[in-house]
Enzyme design. Structure first.
Site, PDB file in Angstrom:
ATOM      1  CG  HIS A 138      -0.386   4.145   4.274  1.00  0.00           C
ATOM      2  ND1 HIS A 138      -1.494   3.724   4.355  1.00  0.00           N
ATOM      3  CD2 HIS A 138       0.449   3.209   3.672  1.00  0.00           C
ATOM      4  CE1 HIS A 138      -1.648   2.478   4.049  1.00  0.00           C
ATOM      5  NE2 HIS A 138      -0.692   2.026   3.520  1.00  0.00           N
TER       6      HIS A 138
ATOM      7  CB  SER B 261      -0.882  -0.195   1.179  1.00  0.00           C
ATOM      8  OG  SER B 261      -0.285  -0.141   2.465  1.00  0.00           O
TER       9      SER B 261
ATOM     10  CG  ASP C   5      -3.371   6.194   6.009  1.00  0.00           C
ATOM     11  OD1 ASP C   5      -2.399   5.875   6.609  1.00  0.00           O
ATOM     12  OD2 ASP C   5      -3.714   5.552   5.046  1.00  0.00           O
TER      13      ASP C   5
END
Ligand SMILES: *[C@@H]1O[C@H](CO)[C@@H](O)[C@H](O)[C@H]1NC(C)=O
Ligand SMILES: *[C@@H]1O[C@H](CO)[C@@H](O)[C@H](O)[C@H]1NC(C)=O
Length: 384
Positions: free
Chosen positions: A344, A34, A341
């Protein structure tokens, strides 16, 4: 020479000057999870189960693009800034297709997808710990192999030359291998003895496959410190905090063990492939440094309080992740936050990391020669 010819010549040289420098790397190929995803998981889940993931909503993307792109960030991520430094477009997600908007992948492609692991899917299936819609590095490598004809077709040079001039970025990986195991209550000991060696081994087999295809310059990114993520505090809490960093020891120890094994294997790999240039990107170390000296990096307040989230002590809430109902508004100034978040980092922190990595890359003897025409880096003031 008549005057119209000299005017044409002048125009041509002006065009040449205004072109971004592309002498150094012709393209960027990115693999990872991600932190490197530029839209693949968002597209994937919409196609597979008509589900729009929380990254598909604002405030994701609010700082730079102005709309959600599928990046887990308020703006650009590390690979975007690296692309900027080399005058290349942002690496397009392969699931968006090789259309004209993605320049037919001529300047590169991003096969990184959120949730990906190092160990292959069947490994977790056999252990009974598999996560749905999760892909491994080996799958990402296969996606790129399938795209090779497209990636190479736009080029005037041959495919081998094009691959030799590409910058491959592999990683970060690791959090999802650990996460799927600890969410199934696998003991630390079993993760360390059974899972970690497989992770290190699969990372190296992925690199080997890329070198066999023709990769010559590879940035190998290690994992962010998983024991420092606000998400880890919430989803796997243990009263086991390091005094200096405030991060959880058990998860950082696991991550460090994985890195030790990866680094040892990488040394062997490098000695077996002397013509391949490898830069080991220490995301772990850089992030720990930001946590130890937040002010030096422009981070204000408690670094573990997430900029965009749904409340709770770390502003990270599994029921309201950034972009979900209940997490539609970010902190006032994301440039002052470490975490965007809960998993990240913010765009500002990614920019710092990318700038640092490009400097390290350009300092390598083989790259210094290859990139001697790149002038932007040293002319630009260092970020901060
Ligand atoms: C793991 O342990 C927790 C706490 O004992 C339990 O609530 C949860 O159901 C377990 N998870 C699995 C997948 O076994
Ligand atoms: C490394 O590069 C040199 C010079 O281009 C070449 O002669 C040699 O065969 C290469 N070695 C390997 C192991 O690829």
């Amino acid at each position: 020479m008549n005057s119209s010819a000299s005017i044409i010549l002048l125009i041509l040289s002006l065009i040449a000057i205004s072109q971004p420098t592309r002498a150094c790397f012709s393209s960027i190929i990115s693999f990872g999870g991600s932190p490197s995803d530029t839209g693949n998981e968002l597209i994937n889940l919409e196609r597979e189960i008509s589900y729009k993931l929380y990254v598909g909503y604002l405030p994701n993307g609010e700082t730079f693009f102005g709309y959600p792109t599928g990046r887990f960030c308020d703006g650009r991520i590390v690979i975007d800034f690296i692309a900027e430094e080399f005058g290349l477009p942002y690496p397009p997600p392969h699931l968006a297709g090789a259309g004209p908007e993605n320049q037919y992948f001529e300047y590169g492609v991003n096969v990184a997808i959120a949730g990906s692991t190092l160990a292959e899917t069947s490994f977790f299936e056999e252990r009974g710990t598999a996560t749905p819609f999760s892909y491994a590095l080996s799958a990402e490598v296969q996606w790129f192999k399938d795209l090779l004809p497209t990636y190479c077709s736009s080029s005037t040079s041959d495919c081998g030359e094009k691959l030799a001039n590409a910058l491959f970025i592999v990683g970060p990986f690791g959090r999802n291998d650990f996460r799927t195991e600890y969410l199934h209550n696998t003991s630390d000991d079993e993760i360390k003895t059974v899972v970690v060696p497989v992770m290190a081994e699969r990372f190296i087999s992925g690199l080997k496959e890329l070198v066999d295809i023709g990769a010559r310059t590879i940035m190998v990114a290690n994992s962010y410190p998983i024991g420092c993520l606000p998400a880890s505090f919430v989803e796997a809490p243990r009263n086991d905090f390091d005094e200096k960093t405030g991060c959880m020891n058990w998860l950082n120890d696991m991550t460090s063990l994985f890195h030790q094994q990866l680094e040892a294997k990488l040394q062997v790999f490098q000695s077996e492939h002397p013509n391949v240039t490898i830069l080991y990107a220490d995301l772990y170390g850089m992030t720990i440094d930001m946590i130890l000296s937040p002010k030096k990096y422009g981070v204000e307040g408690n670094p573990f309080v997430t900029c965009c989230g749904g409340g709770g002590p770390y502003n990270y809430n599994l029921d309201a992740r950034c972009g979900d109902e209940g997490a539609k508004k970010a902190c006032d100034d994301p440039t002052k936050a470490l975490f965007w978040d809960g998993v990240h980092l913010t765009e500002a922190r990614y920019k710092f990391i990318a700038t640092e990595l490009v400097k390290q890359l350009l300092a390598l003897p083989s790259i210094k020669e290859q990139c001697k025409d790149i002038k932007r880096i040293k002319d630009e003031p260092f970020f901060m």
